[in-house]
Design a protein around this motif. Structure first.
Motif, short mmCIF file in Angstrom:
data_model
loop_
_atom_site.label_atom_id
_atom_site.label_comp_id
_atom_site.label_asym_id
_atom_site.label_seq_id
_atom_site.Cartn_x
_atom_site.Cartn_y
_atom_site.Cartn_z
N ILE A 241 28.83 28.39 14.34
CA ILE A 241 28.38 29.50 13.49
C ILE A 241 26.97 29.93 13.90
CG2 ILE A 241 27.78 30.14 11.12
CD1 ILE A 241 30.79 29.92 11.59
N TYR A 242 26.13 28.93 14.14
CA TYR A 242 24.70 29.17 14.43
C TYR A 242 24.50 29.98 15.72
CZ TYR A 242 19.95 27.76 15.92
OH TYR A 242 18.65 27.74 16.36
N ARG A 243 25.32 29.71 16.75
CA ARG A 243 25.09 30.33 18.06
C ARG A 243 25.17 31.84 18.02
NH1 ARG A 243 29.45 31.81 21.02
NH2 ARG A 243 28.47 31.29 23.02
N SER A 244 25.95 32.39 17.07
CA SER A 244 26.08 33.84 16.99
C SER A 244 25.20 34.46 15.91
CB SER A 244 27.54 34.24 16.71
OG SER A 244 28.35 33.93 17.82
N MET A 245 24.49 33.63 15.16
CA MET A 245 23.61 34.16 14.12
C MET A 245 22.38 34.81 14.76
SD MET A 245 23.73 31.11 11.27
CE MET A 245 22.54 31.91 10.17
N ARG A 246 21.99 35.94 14.22
CA ARG A 246 20.84 36.66 14.75
C ARG A 246 19.54 35.94 14.40
NH1 ARG A 246 16.90 40.40 13.72
NH2 ARG A 246 16.68 42.09 15.26
N PRO A 247 18.64 35.70 15.39
CA PRO A 247 17.31 35.19 15.04
C PRO A 247 16.58 36.17 14.12
CG PRO A 247 17.74 35.03 17.40
CD PRO A 247 18.84 35.87 16.83
N TYR A 248 15.47 35.73 13.59
CA TYR A 248 14.67 36.56 12.68
C TYR A 248 15.45 36.96 11.43
CZ TYR A 248 11.54 37.08 16.70
OH TYR A 248 10.70 36.86 17.77
N GLY A 249 16.20 36.03 10.85
CA GLY A 249 16.74 36.29 9.53
C GLY A 249 18.22 36.49 9.42
N GLY A 250 19.02 36.15 10.44
CA GLY A 250 20.47 36.20 10.29
C GLY A 250 20.92 35.22 9.21
N LYS A 251 21.93 35.60 8.43
CA LYS A 251 22.38 34.76 7.31
C LYS A 251 23.87 34.43 7.47
CE LYS A 251 18.70 34.91 4.47
NZ LYS A 251 17.82 35.85 5.15
N ALA A 252 24.25 33.27 6.92
CA ALA A 252 25.65 32.87 6.85
C ALA A 252 25.97 32.43 5.42
CB ALA A 252 25.95 31.74 7.83
N TRP A 253 27.06 32.95 4.88
CA TRP A 253 27.51 32.65 3.51
C TRP A 253 28.82 31.89 3.58
CZ3 TRP A 253 32.02 33.87 0.97
CH2 TRP A 253 32.03 33.76 -0.44
N PHE A 254 28.94 30.82 2.76
CA PHE A 254 30.13 29.98 2.75
C PHE A 254 30.78 30.07 1.37
CE2 PHE A 254 27.27 28.38 5.92
CZ PHE A 254 28.07 28.06 7.00
N SER A 255 32.09 30.20 1.34
CA SER A 255 32.80 30.31 0.06
C SER A 255 32.71 28.99 -0.71
CB SER A 255 34.27 30.67 0.31
OG SER A 255 34.93 29.61 0.99
N PRO A 256 32.84 29.06 -2.05
CA PRO A 256 32.69 27.85 -2.87
C PRO A 256 33.66 26.74 -2.49
CG PRO A 256 32.63 29.82 -4.23
CD PRO A 256 33.01 30.28 -2.86
N GLY A 257 34.88 27.11 -2.06
CA GLY A 257 35.86 26.08 -1.74
C GLY A 257 35.66 25.44 -0.39
N PHE A 258 34.75 25.94 0.40
CA PHE A 258 34.59 25.41 1.75
C PHE A 258 33.56 24.28 1.80
CE2 PHE A 258 32.89 25.43 6.10
CZ PHE A 258 34.08 25.29 6.81
N VAL A 259 32.44 24.45 1.12
CA VAL A 259 31.39 23.43 1.13
C VAL A 259 30.53 23.62 -0.11
CG1 VAL A 259 29.76 24.86 2.45
CG2 VAL A 259 29.58 22.36 2.56
N THR A 260 30.03 22.51 -0.64
CA THR A 260 29.12 22.59 -1.78
C THR A 260 27.71 22.88 -1.28
OG1 THR A 260 28.56 20.24 -1.72
CG2 THR A 260 30.51 20.89 -3.01
N SER A 261 26.85 23.37 -2.18
CA SER A 261 25.47 23.66 -1.78
C SER A 261 24.76 22.38 -1.36
CB SER A 261 24.72 24.34 -2.93
OG SER A 261 24.74 23.52 -4.10
N GLY A 262 25.03 21.27 -2.05
CA GLY A 262 24.40 20.00 -1.67
C GLY A 262 24.88 19.53 -0.31
N GLY A 263 26.18 19.65 -0.08
CA GLY A 263 26.72 19.24 1.22
C GLY A 263 26.19 20.09 2.35
N LEU A 264 26.00 21.38 2.08
CA LEU A 264 25.46 22.27 3.11
C LEU A 264 24.01 21.91 3.41
CD1 LEU A 264 26.03 24.71 4.91
CD2 LEU A 264 25.25 26.18 3.04
#
Length: 830
Positions: free
Chosen positions: A131-154
Motif C-alpha cells: 500500500i505504502y509504495r504507491s502512496m504519494r509523499p507529502y501527505g498521501g492518505k490510506a483509509w481502511f474499512s472497520p472490518g479490515f483492521v482496528t485502529s489499535g492494530g493499525l
C-alpha cells in the motif's frame, strides 16, 4: 451516411451518476473529510457493491482506479459506471489485488481498502508495504474499512513497519495512515540555479541511472513560455512543480503530472512575448520572439517557490500565492523612487530571491544602454543588459513585507552576481563586460571602484568588501566549504562579453583569497561538493586546478573531461547526474564517470528543464513554438529503474599504456560501465564516440543482432547477452601498442543463444591464443535453452600485444553459425 439530410439519432445518452444511498454518501463524505483528500488519483481495493466507490466519485474530483479480485464484479462494475458516465473519465476498474496490481510509485493521493478479506490479505508488514509504495509523499492518505483492521492494530503495524514518513491519524477512532514529508535523500530545486546560492546543483541522490518513465503526458505546453526566450526554469518544492506561462503560473504534481492549480497573472514581463494594447481584450493577439535571447540567463527568474508560498513578480509588485491552492495571500510593493515627490513613482521589481524568512528584492532596473547615448533602435543588442541589474537591493520579511534594510548600488547589482547562504548576502556592483567594451571603444575610462560585497543578510551590515580587480558577473556559494566563487556566466545563449577565462575563490569568513586562476570554461560553474563542473571540464573547488581521473581502460591518470552534442541550454547537476540538451534530452553519468547518453525521443527546452528534485527527474514540455523534429512532444518524469538499459558514449582518449580491463559488447547500441568498473564498448561502434581500441574480426562484418535486455530470460549481465554477432571466425583485440612482454589476463566469454535453436543446433570450438578452451560448445545446451546467459572464464591467458580468439564451427550440415555476445578482459595482479 443517408442520401438526404436527416436529424442525427442519439445512440448513447448517459444519465447523471446517482444511486448511492444516503448512508453510503455520508460515509464517503466522512472519509473525504477525515483524510482531507478530494482530488488527485485514488486506489480503491475491494469494490463490494460499488456504492462507496460511486459516492466517492460523485462527491469529489478524484480519479479512482478500483481493483477487485472477482472477475464478474469487475465486469459488472465496468458496465455500471459506464452507464453512469463515470467510466474512463473518473473511474477505471481493474482485476487484481494490492500484490498483483503494479500501480505506479507515489501516484495515490488517497488509497481505500474497503472490501478485502483480512484472512486472505492479512494486515501485516508486507501488505502495508504494498500500500505504502504507491502512496504519494507529502501527505498521501490510506483509509481502511472497520472490518479490515482496528485502529489499535493499525497503530502497532505502522509503528513496527519502519517505513519513512508513515504515521497514523491523530484521531484514535480512525483507521487512516499518512505518508508525510519528502522521499528520503530527495531535494528541492528553487530559483533559477537550484537555490539562492547559485550552485546549479540539486542535492537529490535518488535520481540515478538507469532511469525509466514514471509518467508521461499531463498538460500541453500551452501554459509554458516560448522556448527561444529562455524563460525561467521550473522550480520543484514539496512534490509540486511550478512553471510559468505567458500570463499564468501553474503547479503540477511531480508524481503524476496532473495540474494542481493554475493562477492567471498579468504584467509578468514574460520573456520574449509581445502583445499590443488590446491584449486583454484579444488574448490571442500575441507575437512570439523567434530569435534566441538571453532571457532568464541574464535577468534571472521572476518567481521563487518556497515550501509554503510562491512569490511572483508582476510589474512593480510581488504577489504571494499559496503553494497548495494558488490563492493570492498578499501583495508587496517597493518603496517609491522619491518618497518626497508629490507623484509617487513605484519602480519595477527587478530581482527576486528567498532566503529562510527573508524576501530579497531588486528595485528598478539599471538602463545600461543609456550610457551609450544612442537611440534604442540602434542598439537593440544592448537592451537585454537593461534587465541584468538592479539599482537597489531591499531585504524584507517575506511574510509581512516589512523592510529590514536597503542598499543603493554604485553601478548596478548584477542579478547573476547576487547569491546568499550562511546568513550572508553576496553581490557584485559593476558594469556588464559588454558595456565596458563599448565604453572603451569610445575612449572612456572604466570605473575603478567596482565592489564585491558580503553583507549580513538580516541587517545589511557590510562584513567585508573587495574592489581589487573585480572581473566577474556570476557569484556562487559553497556552504560545505565556506567558499565564494567569482566567475563569469558564459553559455550558448548569452550576451556578448560573457566568455569564461578566469575564476577566483574567497573564504567567506574573512574575504581572504583562496585562489585566482586563468581557466577556460564554456558554461558557468556548477558547484558539486569539492568540484567545479563546467561543460567539458571539472576543476577542484579548493585549488582551482583541473581534476584528473583514471583512464578506465589503462588505469593511467589523465584529464577529466566529458562532452555533449548540440544543445541551446546549459548543464545543471544533481548528486549523480549532469543533465542538458544533447540533441535530444541528455545526461552525463558523474557518479561513475560512465559517459554521456541520451534519454532519446524528446528534447529538453532551450531553458534548462531536466531537473532532479523530489526523487524524480522532472522534464516538463518547454517546447512551445519549437519546430525541432523530435518524435515525442510531451512532459514526463523519470525515476531510477535498475532493470532498465542505459547506454552512453565516451570521449576518453587512449593513452600509450596497455589495457588493464575492457569489455566488448557485440551488437550493443552504446557503451556501458558495469558495476565492477569495466567499461564495455559497443562493437561495431554505433552509439557515438568510444575509446579507440583496435579490434578486427573475420569476417569483417559478421551478422549483428540487437535486442532489449529483457530478451534474455536468465543469467548474468542480460544487457551484454541481449546482443551479439553471428558467423564470426576470428576476433583480435590489441591490448598494447607496444609489447614489452606478456601479461596475464582473465578472459570471460559471454554467450546466449539468440534464436529458437535447440540444444545441439549450434556447436563450435573456441581457441584463445591458439589453445582450445571450449570444445563442442553448445550455447543452448549449456544454458538450458535459448535466451539464457552462459559465461565461461579463463585465467592466466598470456598476451603480449594482441589477444586472438577463434571460433571453429562443428560439422556445418544443419548447424547454426558460431556466436559471441561479449568478451571481458581483465589484467591479473596489476
Amino acid at each position: 451516411f443517408s442520401a438526404g439530410a436527416k436529424s442525427p439519432r442519439r445512440i448513447l445518452n448517459r444519465p447523471t451518476a446517482a444511486g448511492a444511498t444516503m448512508k453510503t454518501t455520508q460515509e464517503a463524505l466522512a472519509l473525504l473529510g477525515k483524510t482531507g483528500i478530494g482530488d488527485g488519483y485514488a486506489l480503491f481495493y475491494g469494490i463490494g457493491d460499488g456504492d462507496l466507490l460511486e459516492a466517492l466519485a460523485v462527491n469529489s474530483t478524484l480519479h479512482i482506479i478500483a481493483v477487485d479480485t472477482d472477475e464478474k464484479t469487475v465486469e459488472t462494475m465496468r458496465r455500471r459506471f459506464d452507464e453512469k458516465g463515470l467510466y474512463g473519465k473518473r473511474t477505471a476498474i481493474l482485476k487484481g489485488d494490492p500484490f498483483t496490481l503494479e500501480a505506479p510509485l507515489y501516484m495515490a493521493s488517497l488509497t481505500v481498502v474497503h472490501n478485502l478479506d483480512p484472512k486472505r490479505y492479512p494486515p501485516e508488514k508486507n501488505f502495508l508495504g504494498r500500500i505504502y509504495r504507491s502512496m504519494r509523499p507529502y501527505g498521501g492518505k490510506a483509509w481502511f474499512s472497520p472490518g479490515f483492521v482496528t485502529s489499535g492494530g493499525l497503530s502497532k503495524l505502522v509503528a513496527g513497519a519502519g517505513l519513512d514518513g508513515l504515521v497514523c491519524s491523530a484521531d484514535a477512532d480512525s483507521r487512516i495512515i499518512g505518508r508525510e514529508g519528502p522521499l528520503r535523500d530527495s531535494a528541492d530545486w528553487t530559483h533559477n540555479y537550484g537555490d539562492i546560492a547559485n550552485t546549479a546543483k540539486s542535492d537529490d541522490s535518488l535520481v540515478r541511472l538507469p532511469l525509466g518513465i514514471l509518467w508521461f503526458g499531463g498538460s500541453s505546453n500551452l501554459d509554458v513560455l516560448p522556448r527561444h526566450a529562455h524563460g525561467p526554469s521550473e522550480q520543484v518544492v514539496g512534490g509540486r512543480l511550478f512553471i510559468e506561462g505567458i500570463n499564468c503560473l501553474s503547479a503540477r504534481d511531480v508524481y503524476t503530472g496532473r495540474v494542481i492549480w493554475k493562477a492567471a497573472l498579468n504584467d509578468l514581463g514574460t520573456y520574449g512575448v509581445y502583445y499590443d494594447k488590446t491584449y486583454k481584450e484579444t488574448p490571442t493577439d500575441i507575437r512570439y520572439n523567434q530569435e534566441h535571447i538571453p532571457g532568464a540567463n541574464i535577468r534571472g527568474t521572476n518567481f521563487v517557490a518556497a515550501s509554503d508560498y510562491v512569490y511572483v513578480i508582476q510589474g512593480s509588485s510581488c504577489h504571494m500565492l499559496d503553494v497548495a491552492t494558488g490563492e493570492e495571500k498578499k501583495v508587496f510593493t517597493l518603496p517609491p523612487v522619491d518618497p518626497e515627490a508629490k507623484t509617487k513613482v513605484i519602480p519595477p521589481w527587478a530581482y527576486i530571491g528567498v532566503y529562510d524568512d527573508l524576501l530579497i528584492a531588486g528595485s528598478d532596473f539599471v538602463t545600461f544602454s543609456d550610457l551609450l547615448q544612442k537611440k534604442k533602435s540602434e542598439y537593440s543588442i544592448f537592451e537585454d543588459l537593461d534587465t541584468s541589474a538592479s539599482k537597489k537591493l531591499i531585504v524584507m520579511n517575506r511574510y509581512t513585507g516589512d523592510i529590514l534594510w536597503q542598499l543603493d548600488s554604485r553601478y548596478g547589482f548584477l542579478h547573476n552576481g547576487t547569491a546568499a547562504g550562511g546568513g550572508k548576502l553576496f553581490c557584485l556592483d559593476r558594469y556588464p563586460p559588454l558595456i565596458e567594451s563599448q565604453l572603451k571603444r569610445r575612449g572612456k575610462d572604466i570605473p575603478g571602484d567596482y565592489r564585491l560585497l558580503v553583507l549580513d543578510i538580516k541587517t545589511g551590515k557590510i562584513l567585508w568588501e573587495s574592489s581589487n580587480d573585480i572581473f566577474g558577473t556570476f557569484l556562487s556559494y559553497s556552504g560545505e566549504h565556506g567558499i565564494l566563487l567569482e566567475s563569469t556566466r558564459p553559455s550558448r545563449d548569452m550576451v556578448a562579453g560573457e566568455s569564461g577565462e578566469r575564476m577566483a575563490a574567497f573564504r567567506v569568513s574573512d574575504g581572504s583569497p583562496v585562489w585566482d586562476k586563468k581557466v577556460k570554461y564554456p558554461t558557468f560553474p556548477i558547484l558539486h561538493g569539492s568540484h567545479i563542473i563546467t561543460e567539458g571540464n571539472v576543476f577542484d573547488l579548493l585549488t582551482g586546478d583541473p581534476i584528473n581521473r583514471l583512464n578506465p581502460l589503462t588505469g593511467n591518470e589523465g584529464p577529466w573531461s566529458w562532452t555533449r552534442q548540440y544543445g541551446c541550454n546549459y548543464p545543471i547537476a544533481s548528486e549523480y547526474l549532469v543533465t542538458f540538451r544533447s540533441g535530444a534530452a541528455g545526461f552525463y553519468d558523474i557518479m561513475n564517470d560512465g559517459g554521456t547518453g541520451n534519454f532519446g525521443g524528446f528534447k529538453s527546452g532551450c531553458t534548462a528543464t531536466l531537473i532532479a528534485a523530489d526523487g524524480v527527474l522532472n522534464a516538463p514540455d518547454y517546447t512551445r513554438t519549437c519546430s525541432c523534429s523530435y518524435q515525442n512532444q510531451t512532459s514526463l518524469a523519470l525515476i531510477n529503474m535498475p532493470e532498465n538499459e542505459m547506454w552512453t558514449y565516451n570521449t576518453i582518449d587512449m593513452d600509450d599504456g596497455p589495457v588493464r580491463k575492457v569489455g566488448l559488447n557485440f551488437g550493443a547500441p552504446g557503451d556501458r560501465l558495469s558495476e565492477t568498473g569495466v567499461l564495455w564498448l559497443d562493437y561495431p561502434s554505433v552509439g557515438g564516440p568510444s575509446p579507440d581500441i583496435a579490434v578486427t574480426t573475420e569476417p569483417e562484418k559478421p551478422e549483428r543482432f540487437t535486442n532489449h535486455s529483457s530478451f534474455v530470460e536468465s543469467g548474468a549481465a542480460p544487457w551484454v547477452c541481449a546482443s551479439g554477432v553471428k558467423g564470426i571466425r576470428r576476433l583480435a583485440v590489441t591490448l598494447a601498442k607496444n609489447s614489452p612482454g606478456e601479461r596475464a589476463y582473465t578472459v570471460r566469454l559471454y554467450f546466449a543463444e539468440p534464436d529458437m535453436v535447440k540444444p545441439g543446433g549450434r556447436v563450435f570450438d573456441v581457441t584463445i591464443q591458439g589453445n582450445r578452451v571450449l570444445g563442442g560448445f553448445d550455447p543452448a545446451g549449456e544454458g538450458g535453452g535459448s535466451r539464457k546467459t552462459v559465461v565461461r572464464e579463463f585465467k592466466n591467458i598470456r598476451v603480449g600485444r594482441e589477444l586472438v580468439v577463434t571460433f571453429d564451427p562443428a560439422d556445418r550440415a544443419g548447424k547454426a553459425e558460431p556466436i559471441i555476445n561479449g568478451i571481458e578482459i581483465v589484467a591479473e595482479g596489476w
